[in-house]
Enzyme design. Structure first.
Site, PDB file in Angstrom:
ATOM      1  N   GLU A   1     -79.502 -11.374  -4.888  1.00 46.75           N
ATOM      2  CA  GLU A   1     -78.265 -11.501  -5.637  1.00 46.75           C
ATOM      3  C   GLU A   1     -77.710 -12.998  -5.457  1.00 46.75           C
ATOM      4  OE1 GLU A   1     -77.189  -9.460  -7.661  1.00 46.75           O
ATOM      5  OE2 GLU A   1     -77.911  -8.319  -6.892  1.00 46.75           O
TER       6      GLU A   1
ATOM      7  N   CYS B   1     -70.638  -3.696  -2.790  1.00 43.49           N
ATOM      8  CA  CYS B   1     -71.814  -4.723  -2.738  1.00 43.49           C
ATOM      9  C   CYS B   1     -71.444  -6.155  -3.224  1.00 43.49           C
ATOM     10  CB  CYS B   1     -73.078  -4.217  -3.443  1.00 43.49           C
ATOM     11  SG  CYS B   1     -73.940  -3.005  -2.324  1.00 43.49           S
TER      12      CYS B   1
ATOM     13  N   HIS C   1     -80.356  -6.364  -3.078  1.00 47.82           N
ATOM     14  CA  HIS C   1     -80.117  -5.774  -3.303  1.00 47.82           C
ATOM     15  C   HIS C   1     -81.147  -4.617  -3.630  1.00 47.82           C
ATOM     16  CE1 HIS C   1     -76.081  -5.281  -5.618  1.00 47.82           C
ATOM     17  NE2 HIS C   1     -76.273  -3.908  -5.035  1.00 47.82           N
TER      18      HIS C   1
HETATM   19  N1  PCA Z   1     -74.805   0.629  -2.897  1.00 48.45           N
HETATM   20  C1  PCA Z   1     -73.210   0.134  -3.370  1.00 48.45           C
HETATM   21  C2  PCA Z   1     -72.674   0.320  -2.420  1.00 48.45           C
HETATM   22  C3  PCA Z   1     -72.987   0.317  -1.410  1.00 48.45           C
HETATM   23  C4  PCA Z   1     -74.964   0.157  -1.548  1.00 48.45           C
HETATM   24  O1  PCA Z   1     -75.407   0.148  -0.858  1.00 48.45           O
HETATM   25  C5  PCA Z   1     -73.543  -1.470  -4.231  1.00 48.45           C
HETATM   26  O2  PCA Z   1     -74.122  -1.436  -5.212  1.00 48.45           O
HETATM   27  O3  PCA Z   1     -72.091  -2.250  -4.835  1.00 48.45           O
END
Ligand code: PCA
Length: 201
Positions: A80, A142, A166
């Protein structure tokens, strides 16, 4: 040996397993790219996740922080670029659903990742793993954890790289869920390892 705080999340919404939790449990204690990995699992809870991350940072005093989250529906590994000062999105595991709330009243509108995200993407692609930089981590947990880590680094420890990766669903999750693309657990672990190695280049 330098220390890397690697966080993952517990399951949430209709995702009955969270592949990030298994990856973190597997890598905890390992040595990768000159770092000893200290793995911790974060709650999907707006009320406590920020404080929990900061308490891990204060206790462990890591040299760098990488947080992992599931991005169900994504096909690629996506470091990100930015965390925004907002809480929004679906209900968390405690039943709380914020709308347009700031994470920190006094915080910047956004913080850019201080991880080598371009290098991470290049190394992943060189290893035949699909990857690209993501320009939004959303406004759910996240983003919340990424923002908290970067706010801490900016205000308290500017020399500590911090950011968020991610990842796609695992096959295990995709089969239970039924409507999302997936990678094997081993490829997900390999991708995370490559990102950690890119950090130490
Ligand atoms: N993904 C979520 C919250 C926890 C996770 O593993 C997100 O992308 O915000």
């Amino acid at each position: 040996m330098k220390k890397l705080l690697l966080t993952g999340f517990e399951p949430f919404l209709d995702f009955t397993v969270n592949p990030t939790m298994k990856i973190v449990e597997e890598l905890d204690g390992m040595e990768i790219g000159g770092y000893t990995i200290i793995g911790k699992i974060m709650p999907v809870d707006f009320g406590s996740s920020g404080a929990k991350l900061l308490s891990f940072i204060e206790k462990i005093k890591p040299d760098a922080v990488i947080s992992l989250g599931l991005a169900a529906g994504r096909y690629k590994m996506t470091p990100e670029r930015i965390a925004i000062n907002f809480k929004d999105g679906p209900v968390d595991n405690e039943g709380y659903k914020p709308v347009d709330e700031p994470i920190k009243e006094e915080g910047e509108p956004g913080y850019l990742s201080t991880l080598p995200i371009r290098k991470m993407v290049e190394r992943l692609i060189e290893n035949n793993l699909p990857a690209e930089i993501s320009n939004t981590a959303g406004a759910y947990l996240c983003n919340n954890v990424m923002y908290e880590g970067l706010h801490y680094a900016k205000t308290r420890n500017p020399g500590m790289p911090s950011g968020f990766l991610h990842i796609p669903a695992s096959h295990e999750l995709a089969i239970q869920h039924g409507r999302i693309p997936s990678w094997s657990h081993d490829d997900l672990v390999l991708g995370v390892r490559i990102c950690i190695e890119a950090l130490s280049e």
